[in-house]
Design a protein around this motif. Structure first.
Motif, PDB file in Angstrom:
ATOM      1  N   ASN A   1      10.370   4.834  43.848  1.00  0.00           N
ATOM      2  CA  ASN A   1      10.825   5.227  45.165  1.00  0.00           C
ATOM      3  C   ASN A   1       9.863   4.679  46.344  1.00  0.00           C
ATOM      4  O   ASN A   1       8.564   5.256  46.221  1.00  0.00           O
ATOM      5  CB  ASN A   1      10.793   6.770  45.031  1.00  0.00           C
ATOM      6  CG  ASN A   1      10.680   7.665  46.279  1.00  0.00           C
ATOM      7  OD1 ASN A   1      10.828   7.087  47.350  1.00  0.00           O
ATOM      8  ND2 ASN A   1      10.493   8.890  46.421  1.00  0.00           N
ATOM      9  N   PRO A   2      10.411   3.989  46.871  1.00  0.00           N
ATOM     10  CA  PRO A   2       9.447   3.145  48.014  1.00  0.00           C
ATOM     11  C   PRO A   2       9.010   4.115  48.945  1.00  0.00           C
ATOM     12  O   PRO A   2       7.784   3.732  49.338  1.00  0.00           O
ATOM     13  CB  PRO A   2      10.314   2.210  48.613  1.00  0.00           C
ATOM     14  CG  PRO A   2      11.515   2.018  47.773  1.00  0.00           C
ATOM     15  CD  PRO A   2      11.774   3.169  46.810  1.00  0.00           C
ATOM     16  N   HIS A   3       9.414   5.235  48.882  1.00  0.00           N
ATOM     17  CA  HIS A   3       8.809   6.250  50.043  1.00  0.00           C
ATOM     18  C   HIS A   3       7.736   7.428  49.433  1.00  0.00           C
ATOM     19  O   HIS A   3       7.405   7.958  50.337  1.00  0.00           O
ATOM     20  CB  HIS A   3       9.884   6.976  50.772  1.00  0.00           C
ATOM     21  CG  HIS A   3      11.002   6.014  51.253  1.00  0.00           C
ATOM     22  ND1 HIS A   3      10.432   5.311  52.396  1.00  0.00           N
ATOM     23  CD2 HIS A   3      12.127   5.513  50.979  1.00  0.00           C
ATOM     24  CE1 HIS A   3      11.682   4.352  52.700  1.00  0.00           C
ATOM     25  NE2 HIS A   3      12.624   4.620  51.952  1.00  0.00           N
ATOM     26  N   THR A   4       7.583   7.027  48.284  1.00  0.00           N
ATOM     27  CA  THR A   4       6.696   8.108  47.726  1.00  0.00           C
ATOM     28  C   THR A   4       5.049   7.863  48.036  1.00  0.00           C
ATOM     29  O   THR A   4       4.878   6.736  48.340  1.00  0.00           O
ATOM     30  CB  THR A   4       6.656   8.082  46.106  1.00  0.00           C
ATOM     31  OG1 THR A   4       5.919   8.981  45.579  1.00  0.00           O
ATOM     32  CG2 THR A   4       6.244   6.783  45.633  1.00  0.00           C
ATOM     33  N   ALA A   5       4.359   8.970  47.979  1.00  0.00           N
ATOM     34  CA  ALA A   5       2.946   8.803  48.392  1.00  0.00           C
ATOM     35  C   ALA A   5       2.015   8.262  47.507  1.00  0.00           C
ATOM     36  O   ALA A   5       1.261   7.837  47.401  1.00  0.00           O
ATOM     37  CB  ALA A   5       2.221  10.197  48.864  1.00  0.00           C
TER      38      ALA A   5
ATOM     39  N   SER B   1       4.216   2.143  38.122  1.00  0.00           N
ATOM     40  CA  SER B   1       4.789   1.511  39.345  1.00  0.00           C
ATOM     41  C   SER B   1       5.673   2.558  40.135  1.00  0.00           C
ATOM     42  O   SER B   1       7.006   2.283  40.224  1.00  0.00           O
ATOM     43  CB  SER B   1       5.595   0.200  38.908  1.00  0.00           C
ATOM     44  OG  SER B   1       6.629   0.704  38.017  1.00  0.00           O
ATOM     45  N   ALA B   2       5.152   3.590  40.645  1.00  0.00           N
ATOM     46  CA  ALA B   2       5.864   4.660  41.275  1.00  0.00           C
ATOM     47  C   ALA B   2       6.795   4.142  42.366  1.00  0.00           C
ATOM     48  O   ALA B   2       7.934   4.410  42.913  1.00  0.00           O
ATOM     49  CB  ALA B   2       4.910   5.685  41.954  1.00  0.00           C
ATOM     50  N   ARG B   3       6.000   2.895  43.278  1.00  0.00           N
ATOM     51  CA  ARG B   3       6.899   2.496  44.388  1.00  0.00           C
ATOM     52  C   ARG B   3       8.016   1.623  44.033  1.00  0.00           C
ATOM     53  O   ARG B   3       8.975   1.480  44.960  1.00  0.00           O
ATOM     54  CB  ARG B   3       5.828   2.095  45.341  1.00  0.00           C
ATOM     55  CG  ARG B   3       5.054   3.023  46.199  1.00  0.00           C
ATOM     56  CD  ARG B   3       4.452   2.660  47.273  1.00  0.00           C
ATOM     57  NE  ARG B   3       3.763   3.768  47.874  1.00  0.00           N
ATOM     58  CZ  ARG B   3       2.729   3.509  48.510  1.00  0.00           C
ATOM     59  NH1 ARG B   3       2.219   2.453  48.913  1.00  0.00           N
ATOM     60  NH2 ARG B   3       2.014   4.701  49.176  1.00  0.00           N
ATOM     61  N   ASP B   4       7.888   1.245  42.862  1.00  0.00           N
ATOM     62  CA  ASP B   4       9.476   0.552  42.408  1.00  0.00           C
ATOM     63  C   ASP B   4      10.586   1.432  42.332  1.00  0.00           C
ATOM     64  O   ASP B   4      11.672   1.027  42.426  1.00  0.00           O
ATOM     65  CB  ASP B   4       9.085  -0.360  41.216  1.00  0.00           C
ATOM     66  CG  ASP B   4       8.033  -1.248  41.253  1.00  0.00           C
ATOM     67  OD1 ASP B   4       7.959  -2.112  42.486  1.00  0.00           O
ATOM     68  OD2 ASP B   4       7.726  -2.052  40.404  1.00  0.00           O
TER      69      ASP B   4
ATOM     70  N   TRP C   1       6.798   5.681  36.014  1.00  0.00           N
ATOM     71  CA  TRP C   1       5.995   6.309  37.159  1.00  0.00           C
ATOM     72  C   TRP C   1       4.528   6.079  37.393  1.00  0.00           C
ATOM     73  O   TRP C   1       4.173   5.602  38.559  1.00  0.00           O
ATOM     74  CB  TRP C   1       6.474   7.725  37.314  1.00  0.00           C
ATOM     75  CG  TRP C   1       6.095   8.491  38.530  1.00  0.00           C
ATOM     76  CD1 TRP C   1       4.922   9.082  38.580  1.00  0.00           C
ATOM     77  CD2 TRP C   1       6.690   8.242  39.784  1.00  0.00           C
ATOM     78  NE1 TRP C   1       4.984   9.650  39.850  1.00  0.00           N
ATOM     79  CE2 TRP C   1       5.959   9.177  40.907  1.00  0.00           C
ATOM     80  CE3 TRP C   1       7.831   7.814  40.049  1.00  0.00           C
ATOM     81  CZ2 TRP C   1       6.357   9.274  41.916  1.00  0.00           C
ATOM     82  CZ3 TRP C   1       8.359   8.003  41.310  1.00  0.00           C
ATOM     83  CH2 TRP C   1       7.332   8.674  42.242  1.00  0.00           C
TER      84      TRP C   1
ATOM     85  N   PRO D   1       1.116   5.855  44.779  1.00  0.00           N
ATOM     86  CA  PRO D   1       0.704   4.465  44.816  1.00  0.00           C
ATOM     87  C   PRO D   1       1.307   3.649  43.484  1.00  0.00           C
ATOM     88  O   PRO D   1       1.153   4.275  42.567  1.00  0.00           O
ATOM     89  CB  PRO D   1      -0.744   3.913  45.019  1.00  0.00           C
ATOM     90  CG  PRO D   1      -1.276   5.258  44.400  1.00  0.00           C
ATOM     91  CD  PRO D   1      -0.421   6.445  44.768  1.00  0.00           C
ATOM     92  N   SER D   2       1.749   2.572  43.444  1.00  0.00           N
ATOM     93  CA  SER D   2       1.958   1.686  42.326  1.00  0.00           C
ATOM     94  C   SER D   2       0.397   1.252  41.729  1.00  0.00           C
ATOM     95  O   SER D   2      -0.164   0.610  42.428  1.00  0.00           O
ATOM     96  CB  SER D   2       2.745   0.516  42.600  1.00  0.00           C
ATOM     97  OG  SER D   2       4.160   1.035  42.902  1.00  0.00           O
TER      98      SER D   2
END
Length: 128
Positions: free
Chosen positions: A102-106, A97-100, A94, A108-109
């Motif tokens: 959940n692409p809708h998270t605030a 690469s959080a957006r990998d 997480w 950032p990767s």
């Protein structure tokens, strides 16, 4: 009276030593669980803007309100990012690469290295 003060100082000193020993053990356990070194985390978090979005115990200026508080309750949470089981490997994933996930998270990767993410995870898991 002097004896009472001396006894109080000895007891307080012993309690402080026990607390420091516990904190050291907790950090060692978190380091081992994550493969990180929590002592390296604060500069990494500051350099990567974590303090801008999160309130993070022990990190100077980390009083953000965009993301969740990263404090003693972190190790008790069931999920990381609301979707991953809370365990060291998912926390590291997480952080990197959080957006990998959940692409809708605030969140950032970050693109930080795996070792840097391990160091941050070690720091965060030691907050108790």
């Amino acid at each position: 009276m002097i004896i009472a003060v001396c006894i109080l100082l000895v007891v307080a000193g012993g309690a402080l030593a026990l607390w420091a020993d516990r904190a050291r053990r907790v950090q060692q356990e978190a380091d081992a669980a994550t493969g990180g070194v929590g002592a390296r985390a604060i500069p990494i978090m500051l350099a990567n803007g974590c303090a801008g979005c999160h309130t993070i115990t022990g990190v100077p200026g980390a009083v953000g309100h965009v993301g969740p508080r990263l404090d003693a309750s972190l190790s008790d949470r069931i999920y990381v990012g609301g979707v991953l089981a809370n365990n060291p490997e998912n926390m590291i994933r997480w952080i990197r690469s959080a957006r990998d996930v959940n692409p809708h998270t605030a969140m950032p990767s970050t693109g930080i290295t795996e070792q840097q993410a391990r160091d941050i995870a070690a720091y965060l898991y030691a907050l108790r």
